[in-house]
Design a protein around this motif. Structure first.
Motif, PDB file in Angstrom:
ATOM      1  N   PRO A   1       0.853  -1.059  -0.119  1.00 46.43           N
ATOM      2  CA  PRO A   1      -0.141   0.032   0.134  1.00 46.43           C
ATOM      3  C   PRO A   1       0.690   1.263   0.010  1.00 46.43           C
ATOM      4  O   PRO A   1       0.339   2.210  -0.453  1.00 46.43           O
ATOM      5  N   ILE A   2       2.060   1.190   0.421  1.00 43.80           N
ATOM      6  CA  ILE A   2       3.071   2.273   0.553  1.00 43.80           C
ATOM      7  C   ILE A   2       3.993   2.577  -0.724  1.00 43.80           C
ATOM      8  O   ILE A   2       4.615   3.866  -0.927  1.00 43.80           O
ATOM      9  N   SER A   3       4.116   1.912  -1.409  1.00 48.67           N
ATOM     10  CA  SER A   3       5.119   1.848  -2.662  1.00 48.67           C
ATOM     11  C   SER A   3       4.709   1.111  -3.870  1.00 48.67           C
ATOM     12  O   SER A   3       3.929   0.238  -3.822  1.00 48.67           O
ATOM     13  N   LEU A   4       5.228   1.122  -4.936  1.00 51.33           N
ATOM     14  CA  LEU A   4       5.023   0.554  -6.184  1.00 51.33           C
ATOM     15  C   LEU A   4       5.560  -0.851  -6.015  1.00 51.33           C
ATOM     16  O   LEU A   4       6.724  -0.851  -5.597  1.00 51.33           O
ATOM     17  N   CYS A   5       4.808  -1.942  -6.419  1.00 53.56           N
ATOM     18  CA  CYS A   5       5.472  -3.052  -6.349  1.00 53.56           C
ATOM     19  C   CYS A   5       5.232  -3.535  -7.848  1.00 53.56           C
ATOM     20  O   CYS A   5       4.763  -3.028  -8.917  1.00 53.56           O
ATOM     21  N   VAL A   6       5.507  -5.070  -7.901  1.00 50.07           N
ATOM     22  CA  VAL A   6       5.451  -5.818  -9.129  1.00 50.07           C
ATOM     23  C   VAL A   6       4.268  -5.687  -9.882  1.00 50.07           C
ATOM     24  O   VAL A   6       3.869  -5.964 -10.921  1.00 50.07           O
ATOM     25  N   TRP A   7       2.921  -5.703  -8.970  1.00 48.29           N
ATOM     26  CA  TRP A   7       1.572  -5.961  -9.517  1.00 48.29           C
ATOM     27  C   TRP A   7       1.253  -4.552 -10.121  1.00 48.29           C
ATOM     28  O   TRP A   7       0.637  -4.725 -11.146  1.00 48.29           O
ATOM     29  N   ASP A   8       1.925  -3.547  -9.533  1.00 48.51           N
ATOM     30  CA  ASP A   8       1.730  -2.158 -10.320  1.00 48.51           C
ATOM     31  C   ASP A   8       2.068  -1.901 -11.569  1.00 48.51           C
ATOM     32  O   ASP A   8       1.603  -1.612 -12.608  1.00 48.51           O
ATOM     33  N   HIS A   9       3.304  -2.798 -11.662  1.00 46.67           N
ATOM     34  CA  HIS A   9       4.168  -2.678 -13.100  1.00 46.67           C
ATOM     35  C   HIS A   9       3.382  -3.571 -14.058  1.00 46.67           C
ATOM     36  O   HIS A   9       3.139  -3.211 -15.052  1.00 46.67           O
ATOM     37  N   ALA A  10       3.014  -4.867 -13.692  1.00 43.99           N
ATOM     38  CA  ALA A  10       2.054  -5.596 -14.506  1.00 43.99           C
ATOM     39  C   ALA A  10       0.686  -4.712 -15.080  1.00 43.99           C
ATOM     40  O   ALA A  10       0.398  -4.931 -16.214  1.00 43.99           O
ATOM     41  N   ALA A  11       0.208  -3.891 -14.080  1.00 47.34           N
ATOM     42  CA  ALA A  11      -1.021  -3.494 -14.430  1.00 47.34           C
ATOM     43  C   ALA A  11      -0.874  -2.224 -15.299  1.00 47.34           C
ATOM     44  O   ALA A  11      -1.680  -1.827 -16.247  1.00 47.34           O
ATOM     45  N   VAL A  12       0.592  -1.633 -15.170  1.00 50.25           N
ATOM     46  CA  VAL A  12       0.748  -0.654 -16.312  1.00 50.25           C
ATOM     47  C   VAL A  12       0.913  -1.179 -17.444  1.00 50.25           C
ATOM     48  O   VAL A  12       0.593  -0.415 -18.445  1.00 50.25           O
ATOM     49  N   LEU A  13       1.416  -2.311 -17.747  1.00 49.08           N
ATOM     50  CA  LEU A  13       1.949  -2.954 -18.959  1.00 49.08           C
ATOM     51  C   LEU A  13       0.650  -3.085 -19.573  1.00 49.08           C
ATOM     52  O   LEU A  13       0.435  -3.038 -20.970  1.00 49.08           O
ATOM     53  N   LEU A  14      -0.361  -3.805 -18.774  1.00 51.37           N
ATOM     54  CA  LEU A  14      -1.495  -4.172 -19.443  1.00 51.37           C
ATOM     55  C   LEU A  14      -2.293  -2.781 -19.629  1.00 51.37           C
ATOM     56  O   LEU A  14      -3.025  -2.653 -20.745  1.00 51.37           O
ATOM     57  N   LEU A  15      -2.221  -1.701 -19.214  1.00 58.54           N
ATOM     58  CA  LEU A  15      -2.682  -0.349 -19.831  1.00 58.54           C
ATOM     59  C   LEU A  15      -2.167   0.030 -21.014  1.00 58.54           C
ATOM     60  O   LEU A  15      -2.886   0.674 -21.641  1.00 58.54           O
ATOM     61  N   LEU A  16      -0.832  -0.039 -20.969  1.00 58.43           N
ATOM     62  CA  LEU A  16      -0.025   0.422 -22.239  1.00 58.43           C
ATOM     63  C   LEU A  16      -0.605  -0.581 -23.428  1.00 58.43           C
ATOM     64  O   LEU A  16      -0.879  -0.123 -24.455  1.00 58.43           O
ATOM     65  N   LYS A  17      -0.630  -2.009 -23.088  1.00 61.07           N
ATOM     66  CA  LYS A  17      -1.261  -2.922 -24.315  1.00 61.07           C
ATOM     67  C   LYS A  17      -2.733  -2.266 -24.563  1.00 61.07           C
ATOM     68  O   LYS A  17      -2.995  -2.123 -25.844  1.00 61.07           O
ATOM     69  N   ALA A  18      -3.557  -2.000 -23.649  1.00 55.35           N
ATOM     70  CA  ALA A  18      -5.010  -1.624 -23.977  1.00 55.35           C
ATOM     71  C   ALA A  18      -4.849  -0.350 -24.807  1.00 55.35           C
ATOM     72  O   ALA A  18      -5.867  -0.003 -25.727  1.00 55.35           O
ATOM     73  N   GLY A  19      -4.107   0.577 -24.494  1.00 55.37           N
ATOM     74  CA  GLY A  19      -3.842   1.909 -25.254  1.00 55.37           C
ATOM     75  C   GLY A  19      -3.437   1.783 -26.561  1.00 55.37           C
ATOM     76  O   GLY A  19      -3.893   2.355 -27.594  1.00 55.37           O
ATOM     77  N   CYS A  20      -2.611   0.764 -26.807  1.00 56.43           N
ATOM     78  CA  CYS A  20      -2.072   0.433 -28.505  1.00 56.43           C
ATOM     79  C   CYS A  20      -3.165  -0.188 -28.896  1.00 56.43           C
ATOM     80  O   CYS A  20      -3.510   0.258 -30.088  1.00 56.43           O
ATOM     81  N   SER A  21      -4.081  -0.835 -28.064  1.00 52.26           N
ATOM     82  CA  SER A  21      -5.269  -1.409 -28.976  1.00 52.26           C
ATOM     83  C   SER A  21      -6.242  -0.420 -29.308  1.00 52.26           C
ATOM     84  O   SER A  21      -6.879  -0.541 -30.287  1.00 52.26           O
ATOM     85  N   LEU A  22      -6.632   0.494 -28.214  1.00 53.43           N
ATOM     86  CA  LEU A  22      -7.537   1.654 -28.617  1.00 53.43           C
ATOM     87  C   LEU A  22      -6.956   2.432 -29.841  1.00 53.43           C
ATOM     88  O   LEU A  22      -7.775   2.742 -30.622  1.00 53.43           O
ATOM     89  N   VAL A  23      -5.736   2.752 -30.063  1.00 50.82           N
ATOM     90  CA  VAL A  23      -5.421   3.301 -31.052  1.00 50.82           C
ATOM     91  C   VAL A  23      -5.331   2.967 -32.304  1.00 50.82           C
ATOM     92  O   VAL A  23      -5.987   3.189 -33.239  1.00 50.82           O
ATOM     93  N   LEU A  24      -5.164   1.301 -32.187  1.00 41.64           N
ATOM     94  CA  LEU A  24      -5.250   0.525 -33.428  1.00 41.64           C
ATOM     95  C   LEU A  24      -6.723   0.612 -33.831  1.00 41.64           C
ATOM     96  O   LEU A  24      -7.086   0.611 -35.250  1.00 41.64           O
ATOM     97  N   ALA A  25      -7.533   0.589 -33.102  1.00 43.26           N
ATOM     98  CA  ALA A  25      -8.828   0.386 -33.261  1.00 43.26           C
ATOM     99  C   ALA A  25      -9.616   1.684 -33.776  1.00 43.26           C
ATOM    100  O   ALA A  25     -10.318   1.663 -35.055  1.00 43.26           O
ATOM    101  N   GLY A  26      -8.922   2.680 -33.471  1.00 45.22           N
ATOM    102  CA  GLY A  26      -9.415   4.125 -33.988  1.00 45.22           C
ATOM    103  C   GLY A  26      -8.753   4.192 -35.415  1.00 45.22           C
ATOM    104  O   GLY A  26      -9.112   5.049 -36.272  1.00 45.22           O
ATOM    105  N   LEU A  27      -7.474   3.548 -35.640  1.00 46.13           N
ATOM    106  CA  LEU A  27      -6.909   3.941 -37.135  1.00 46.13           C
ATOM    107  C   LEU A  27      -7.394   2.926 -37.990  1.00 46.13           C
ATOM    108  O   LEU A  27      -7.385   3.258 -39.330  1.00 46.13           O
ATOM    109  N   ALA A  28      -8.316   1.901 -37.563  1.00 49.03           N
ATOM    110  CA  ALA A  28      -8.987   0.972 -38.582  1.00 49.03           C
ATOM    111  C   ALA A  28     -10.011   1.439 -39.082  1.00 49.03           C
ATOM    112  O   ALA A  28     -10.752   2.611 -38.964  1.00 49.03           O
TER     113      ALA A  28
END
Length: 81
Positions: free
Chosen positions: A54-81
């Motif tokens: 609860p007080i610092s970033l951990c490996v689970w936060d890292h995984a969540a950010v990577l999934l958010l980046l993947k979702a962002g790429c997917s949204l941009v790809l959907a917008g380009l299609a």
């Protein structure tokens, strides 16, 4: 985390530039790499039984950010299609 994202974005550029549609290819490569990285981080966190912090970033936060980046790429790809 920022270094990993910068490294991934730089590594994907040459492969994307060699294709017919470089922007879409670049986003597809980023989506795949971020998804694979999130999977690896999640497996490692599960195997080492990492706890949420609860007080610092951990490996689970890292995984969540990577999934958010993947979702962002997917949204941009959907917008380009």
């Amino acid at each position: 985390m920022l270094r990993q994202v910068a490294l991934v974005t730089v590594i994907c550029v040459p492969s994307a530039l060699a294709s017919v549609d470089p922007l879409k290819e670049y986003l597809v490569l980023l989506r795949v790499v971020f998804g694979f990285s999130a999977l690896v981080v999640t497996v490692i966190a599960t195997m080492t039984r990492s706890r949420l912090s609860p007080i610092s970033l951990c490996v689970w936060d890292h995984a969540a950010v990577l999934l958010l980046l993947k979702a962002g790429c997917s949204l941009v790809l959907a917008g380009l299609a």
